[in-house]
Design a protein around this motif. Structure first.
Motif, PDB file in Angstrom:
ATOM      1  N   HIS A 120     105.883  87.036  36.141  1.00  0.00           N
ATOM      2  CA  HIS A 120     104.550  87.416  35.415  1.00  0.00           C
ATOM      3  C   HIS A 120     103.635  88.343  36.387  1.00  0.00           C
ATOM      4  CE1 HIS A 120     105.103  83.340  32.953  1.00  0.00           C
ATOM      5  NE2 HIS A 120     106.454  84.058  32.866  1.00  0.00           N
ATOM      6  N   LEU A 121     103.342  89.114  34.832  1.00  0.00           N
ATOM      7  CA  LEU A 121     101.866  90.528  35.698  1.00  0.00           C
ATOM      8  C   LEU A 121     100.767  90.399  34.281  1.00  0.00           C
ATOM      9  CD1 LEU A 121     102.299  93.868  37.327  1.00  0.00           C
ATOM     10  CD2 LEU A 121     101.354  93.440  35.422  1.00  0.00           C
ATOM     11  N   ASP A 122      99.654  89.835  35.316  1.00  0.00           N
ATOM     12  CA  ASP A 122      98.712  89.368  34.600  1.00  0.00           C
ATOM     13  C   ASP A 122      98.942  88.396  33.333  1.00  0.00           C
ATOM     14  OD1 ASP A 122      97.508  91.219  36.817  1.00  0.00           O
ATOM     15  OD2 ASP A 122      97.180  92.743  35.229  1.00  0.00           O
ATOM     16  N   GLY A 123      99.676  87.451  33.031  1.00  0.00           N
ATOM     17  CA  GLY A 123      99.982  86.724  33.284  1.00  0.00           C
ATOM     18  C   GLY A 123     100.867  87.018  31.831  1.00  0.00           C
ATOM     19  N   ARG A 124     101.605  87.728  31.768  1.00  0.00           N
ATOM     20  CA  ARG A 124     102.868  88.342  30.968  1.00  0.00           C
ATOM     21  C   ARG A 124     103.761  88.231  32.199  1.00  0.00           C
ATOM     22  NH1 ARG A 124     101.924  89.038  25.449  1.00  0.00           N
ATOM     23  NH2 ARG A 124     104.141  89.100  25.232  1.00  0.00           N
ATOM     24  N   ALA A 125     105.330  88.219  30.996  1.00  0.00           N
ATOM     25  CA  ALA A 125     106.919  88.575  31.447  1.00  0.00           C
ATOM     26  C   ALA A 125     106.599  89.939  31.347  1.00  0.00           C
ATOM     27  CB  ALA A 125     107.896  87.597  30.515  1.00  0.00           C
ATOM     28  N   VAL A 126     107.167  90.077  32.215  1.00  0.00           N
ATOM     29  CA  VAL A 126     107.875  91.704  33.101  1.00  0.00           C
ATOM     30  C   VAL A 126     108.670  91.795  33.961  1.00  0.00           C
ATOM     31  CG1 VAL A 126     105.470  92.787  32.724  1.00  0.00           C
ATOM     32  CG2 VAL A 126     106.855  92.468  35.028  1.00  0.00           C
ATOM     33  N   LYS A 127     109.557  92.812  33.645  1.00  0.00           N
ATOM     34  CA  LYS A 127     111.249  92.899  34.383  1.00  0.00           C
ATOM     35  C   LYS A 127     110.287  94.281  35.681  1.00  0.00           C
ATOM     36  CE  LYS A 127     114.243  92.507  30.707  1.00  0.00           C
ATOM     37  NZ  LYS A 127     115.589  93.071  30.000  1.00  0.00           N
ATOM     38  N   SER A 128     110.670  92.904  37.040  1.00  0.00           N
ATOM     39  CA  SER A 128     109.522  93.375  37.894  1.00  0.00           C
ATOM     40  C   SER A 128     110.745  94.815  38.558  1.00  0.00           C
ATOM     41  CB  SER A 128     109.844  92.807  38.823  1.00  0.00           C
ATOM     42  OG  SER A 128     111.353  92.279  38.978  1.00  0.00           O
ATOM     43  N   CYS A 129     111.775  95.054  37.935  1.00  0.00           N
ATOM     44  CA  CYS A 129     112.725  96.526  38.054  1.00  0.00           C
ATOM     45  C   CYS A 129     112.364  97.469  37.232  1.00  0.00           C
ATOM     46  CB  CYS A 129     114.303  95.891  38.420  1.00  0.00           C
ATOM     47  SG  CYS A 129     114.854  95.762  36.363  1.00  0.00           S
ATOM     48  N   SER A 130     111.573  97.248  36.213  1.00  0.00           N
ATOM     49  CA  SER A 130     110.864  98.334  34.950  1.00  0.00           C
ATOM     50  C   SER A 130     109.784  98.882  35.768  1.00  0.00           C
ATOM     51  CB  SER A 130     111.333  97.898  33.928  1.00  0.00           C
ATOM     52  OG  SER A 130     110.370  97.266  33.876  1.00  0.00           O
ATOM     53  N   MET A 131     109.362  98.626  37.008  1.00  0.00           N
ATOM     54  CA  MET A 131     108.272  99.041  37.328  1.00  0.00           C
ATOM     55  C   MET A 131     108.264  99.540  38.982  1.00  0.00           C
ATOM     56  SD  MET A 131     105.552  96.627  36.735  1.00  0.00           S
ATOM     57  CE  MET A 131     103.382  97.015  37.781  1.00  0.00           C
ATOM     58  N   LEU A 132     107.317 100.362  39.231  1.00  0.00           N
ATOM     59  CA  LEU A 132     107.092 100.444  40.616  1.00  0.00           C
ATOM     60  C   LEU A 132     106.170  99.767  41.818  1.00  0.00           C
ATOM     61  CD1 LEU A 132     106.726 104.362  40.924  1.00  0.00           C
ATOM     62  CD2 LEU A 132     108.929 103.328  41.506  1.00  0.00           C
ATOM     63  N   ALA A 133     106.370  99.447  42.830  1.00  0.00           N
ATOM     64  CA  ALA A 133     105.306  98.491  43.347  1.00  0.00           C
ATOM     65  C   ALA A 133     103.457  98.619  42.991  1.00  0.00           C
ATOM     66  CB  ALA A 133     105.368  97.935  44.817  1.00  0.00           C
ATOM     67  N   ALA A 134     103.825 100.369  43.636  1.00  0.00           N
ATOM     68  CA  ALA A 134     102.594 100.707  43.594  1.00  0.00           C
ATOM     69  C   ALA A 134     101.576 101.086  42.388  1.00  0.00           C
ATOM     70  CB  ALA A 134     102.529 102.685  44.050  1.00  0.00           C
TER      71      ALA A 134
END
Ligand code: FES
Ligand code: FES
Lengths: 787, 158
Positions: free
Chosen positions: B51-65
């Motif tokens: 969860h990113l800011d409360g919503r589900a995201v695929k953490s492989c689809s974005m950069l850490a930055a």
């Protein structure tokens, strides 16, 4: 044996670590000083390597070492099963190098391993390696590969034939039976290649401890001891007692993690070379290129019937694709795990299979959930439904007419097939009749007729399958070419306080052994489940084992544990008799207590355990301790069977197919944990239906893998299925102590032909008399079949 | 290299990251939160869902930055204080997992689904799981687990 736990849907003990993110898979393990490896792989299916230049890569940031084929050219990965040609010659077994130095033979064949401080650095360096490839023509289809003039995968394997093979009655007898047939149903088809796709990609860590001269390999495997044996004794020549192999939590296998892979040996070699741990984890794209694939048969099959619809003969010619190299069990799959199942559930009097196994410029093919048995079932069950259509008979009635009559394997003998096996016990009519009842067959046929007037066609497909599981009696498989025994090991260590540690050679990668095995042990000893710990997956703690595949864990591994439990109870009775001052024969063990028969004098299991370790009042000549290990070698295979029924709706305009219902009535013998067994069936159904309607590995004619990612290979998803409707019948296996037959593969074996038959039935109901549609039955293919 | 500050499971971290580092690798390798898994390289399987800011995201689809300044929850943070989330309980009750590899992603996706739609139909659940692959369960018991969690939490504000 009490039955407080057995037969109950006990919730899984292992779940908590997984639902809280605390599972420990190989890629989660970090060792001090660990380096990371990246494999440089061939983008071509067939190419000569003129030159490999690593000079620039070696100077790049973070690079620790680069290994190429030259350095490891003295190693080769063996095949675990020898099959001979019809004429008795030994199969062709070309070398299977850890890294290729001269000629690549499939897309993904590895040419170098780059080791660096980080994964990214290793990848960057691999991209700087120059490989001069001279691309050569390739062949990807087994039936094409054997033709004169086809490109050779291995120069010393003429016509790419690894071996040819046959099973069944003499060919002439089968020909004669077919000549006399009233009707022959004939089908040419492809059982397409599949990618297993366990969700955890393969991952290995090699570690070498120079102080103790000891290696450790962490590996996402289904069978750590087998990997140790293969790698030490047959690949690297390492002493086994100096090698520990650990299979920690493993994220699914489905066969693909049985085999000894080259990267396991490479990280081990590399760890010693650089004296630091080396981790390698594949990407999904690499998994598509390198995890052994399944199926890939090209078949022409004919089934003959008399005028009353009785089967008189079955004649088959199949070309099986083995890929570019022999994988651990690859040669057993199209032969002993396939040809031996061609009796199916029927009394077919004459059967002959002629099999040719060929090398091609593709990824190795080996066992994938079901392994050979789905191919046999697909062949038989497609023929049965098609024959019913062609002869204008009911497919259920046609089966009932041809089923082997019920037998329990105790009063009535096992059923001797024409293809070597002897079935243990079964009531084949029972599962079909139950399935028809669940379906509401008559109502369905009415609904189907009505639907035929609309734009949506309804179809029903049947599949009544049998499989050979509980793999396997060692002497039998040895006589058939297996190069290992297939027994299992179970050790039960009762601790001084009566708590119990169980060490099993089976390996759980989703099957729930920590729960199911604990249910068995707790009931046998009459103790709470919390007092039992199931330990698996580490060659240093578990004495030995052959691992988990072929639906064998409980049938073989559970039986080994039962043997040890018997020994524990027998010794416990001796101790109890001494303490209670009676003869051993007067002791009965039940509900966790050793009681003097006919009295209320008894000792609890915990008392006996403590006495065994503090042997002050103790029988003379009896060793202290309460710890037994047993090897169990099964007497026969086990034979689960069942009836799968699929209902589909096909859109006449678009060819789109929807699975409306799926009914599965399976007999997997005695059931220890119904919830877990149902879960195994569910998963198998999704994979089997996946093959029928969605999945398939595709190569183009140059050997390019054209759908090697989840963007291109259709994986079944949640919205592809309805809720499955399951029921079961329990005919205990007569030859193992728990009466279990195995449930891991049933769902995947039975379901594929049921789904395809359902689509074909839908089309016939709309007047489209098609014999076959190539799997997977995509909307386009179904639409073309109608247009 | 750049410096990012993220709050993960209630704890704030300031770390150097390489420009190309994916968020999932940051979580696994830099923070040691290995409950978030990598099942593919095409953002197709959902094993990496957080969860990113409360919503589900695929953490492989974005950069850490790209996550700089965000509030993240991973599977390890779903049971703060130790009491399991209703979905974690329901997955156990309904045998919604076998090998467990897809499970963290499934639970994180389902948690988002239920927070958007507390009473989903079977169809809505199945469609909501479209981005998550499970090879073991045939989805049957995952759907049942989510139904059970929904029943149990019906009317309880998320
Ligand atoms: S790893 Fe992120 S979607 Fe597969
Ligand atoms: S439980 Fe194994 S992939 Fe879902």
């Amino acid at each position: 044996m009490s039955n407080k736990f057995i037969g109950k849907s006990i919730k899984r003990i292992e779940d908590k670590r997984f639902t809280t993110g605390k599972g420990r898979y190989t890629d989660d393990i970090v060792l001090p000083g660990m380096t990371h490896a990246y494999m440089l792989r061939s983008p071509y299916a067939h190419a000569r390597i003129n030159r490999i230049d690593t000079s620039e890569a070696e100077t790049m940031e973070g690079v620790v070492a680069i290994i190429t084929g030259e350095e490891v050219s003295h190693y080769s990965v063996p095949c675990g099963w020898q099959v001979n040609f019809k004429n008795g010659d030994t199969m062709k077994e070309p070398p299977h190098p850890l890294l290729v130095k001269d000629k690549v033979r499939h897309v993904g064949d590895a040419v170098a391993m780059v080791i660096a401080e980080t994964r990214e650095q290793a990848q960057d360096a691999a991209e700087a390696i120059i490989v001069d490839y001279e691309v050569l023509p390739a062949v990807v289809n087994a039936a094409e590969a054997v033709k004169d003039g086809a490109p050779l995968v291995h120069d010393d394997v003429p016509n790419n034939i690894c071996f040819d093979w046959e099973i069944g009655n003499p060919k002439a007898e089968v020909d004669e039976a077919m000549d006399g047939a009233h009707h022959i149903t004939s089908l040419e088809f492809v059982n397409q290649r599949l990618s297993p796709n366990a969700m955890e990609p393969r991952s290995y860590i090699g570690h070498y401890d120079s102080v103790y001269d000891k290696y450790t390999l962490y590996t996402s495997t289904q069978n750590p001891h087998l990997i140790r044996l293969l790698m030490c004794a047959f690949v690297l020549g390492l002493p086994e007692h100096k090698v520990r192999v650990v299979g920690p939590d493993v994220g699914g296998g489905f066969g693909s993690k049985i085999y000894h892979y080259t990267e396991e040996a490479l990280v081990t070699v590399a760890a010693k070379k650089i004296n630091r741990p080396v981790k390698w984890t594949e990407t999904r794209s690499e998994a598509f290129q390198t995890d052994a694939h399944g199926r890939d048969h090209v078949t022409h099959a004919e089934m003959g019937f008399d005028a009353a619809g009785k089967i008189v003969g079955l004649r088959i010619k199949t070309f099986a694709n083995l890929g570019a190299y022999l994988s651990t069990f690859s040669t057993a799959v199209p032969t002993y795990l396939h040809g031996t199942l061609l009796q199916g559930l029927y009394t077919t009097p004459k059967i002959h299979l002629d099999m040719t196994c060929a090398f091609t410029h593709t990824t190795a093919v080996d066992a994938y959930r079901g392994a050979g048995r789905p191919e046999a079932t697909y062949l038989l069950e497609r023929l049965m439904d098609l024959a019913a259509h062609e002869m204008d008979m009911d497919p259920a009635e046609l089966r009932l007419k041809n089923f082997i009559p019920p037998f329990d394997g105790v009063e009535q003998p096992g059923y001797q097939t024409n293809v070597a096996l002897q079935y243990d016990s079964g009531n084949y009519h029972g599962v079909l009749e139950r399935g028809l009842q669940m379906l509401g067959y008559e109502d369905f046929r009415k609904a189907q007729q009505e639907a035929a007037q609309t734009g949506k066609l309804l179809g029903v497909g049947f599949s009544t399958y049998i499989e050979a599981c509980g793999i396997a009696p060692s002497a039998v498989v040895g006589s058939l070419g297996a190069r290992a025994g297939l027994y299992e090991v179970g050790q039960v260590r009762v601790q001084p306080t009566g708590k119990v540690s169980v060490f099993t050679g089976a390996h759980s990668h989703g099957q729930g052994h920590e729960t199911t095995f604990a249910q068995v042990v707790a009931d046998r000893l009459g103790i709470p489940m919390e007092d039992v710990d199931i330990i698996h997956g580490d060659s240093d703690t578990v004495a030995f084992g052959m691992g988990t595949y072929g639906s064998r864990s409980l049938a073989v591994g559970g039986s080994a544990i039962m043997k040890s439990l018997d020994k524990i109870i027998e010794k416990g009775a001796k101790i109890a008799a001494h303490k209670l001052e009676c003869s051993e024969e007067d002791i009965v063990f039940a509900d966790g207590k050793f009681t003097v028969t006919g009295t209320d004098r008894s000792l609890g299991f915990g008392d006996i355990a403590l006495t065994a370790y503090v042997p002050h009042v103790y029988p003379q000549n009896l060793e202290p301790g309460l710890d037994f290990s047993s090897f169990y070698d099964p007497k026969n295979f086990t034979y689960p069977y069942g009836c799968h029924i699929c209902v589909v709706e096909v859109d006449k305009e678009t060819g789109e197919t929807k699975v409306k219902r799926f009914i599965a009535v399976d007999d997997v013998g005695t059931v220890i944990n119904p919830m877990i067994v149902d879960g195994q069936i569910h998963g198998g159904l999704a994979q089997g239906i996946g093959q029928a309607l969605m999945e398939g590995v595709e190569y183009d004619e140059t050997g390019q893998l054209i759908n090697g990612s989840y963007m291109d290979y259709t994986m079944p998803r949640a919205d592809d299925f309805p809720m499955f409707e399951l029921d079961r019948q329990e005919t205990p296996c007569p030859h193992n102590p728990l009466g279990v037959k195995g449930a891991g593969e049933a769902g995947c074996i039975g379901s594929t032909p049921a789904a395809v038959n359902a689509v074909i039935d839908a089309l016939w109901s709309g007047g489209f008399k098609v014999k076959d549609i190539k799997m997977p039955l995509t909307s386009e293919r179904v639409w073309r079949a109608m247009n | 290299m750049s410096t990012i500050t993220v709050t993960v499971n209630g704890k704030s971290y300031t770390k150097e990251v390489e420009g190309r580092t994916l968020l999932v690798h940051f979580l696994r390798d830099t923070l040691g939160l290995t409950g978030t898994h990598v099942g593919c390289d095409t953002s197709s399987c959902g094993a990496c869902t957080i969860h990113l800011d409360g919503r589900a995201v695929k953490s492989c689809s974005m950069l850490a930055a790209q996550a700089d300044g965000s509030i993240l929850t991973t599977i390890e943070g779903l049971a703060p204080g130790g009491e399991l989330h209703p979905l974690q309980v329901a997955f156990n009750d309904e045998h919604g997992l076998q090998c467990g590899f897809c499970t963290p992603g499934m639970i994180m996706t389902a948690a988002d689904l239920l927070s958007q739609n507390p009473n989903p139909t079977e169809r809505e659940i199945r469609e909501g799981l479209e981005g998550n692959i499970c090879r073991c369960t045939g989805y049957h018991n995952i759907v049942r687990a989510i139904q059970l969690a929904a029943e149990r939490t019906a009317g309880v504000p998320a």
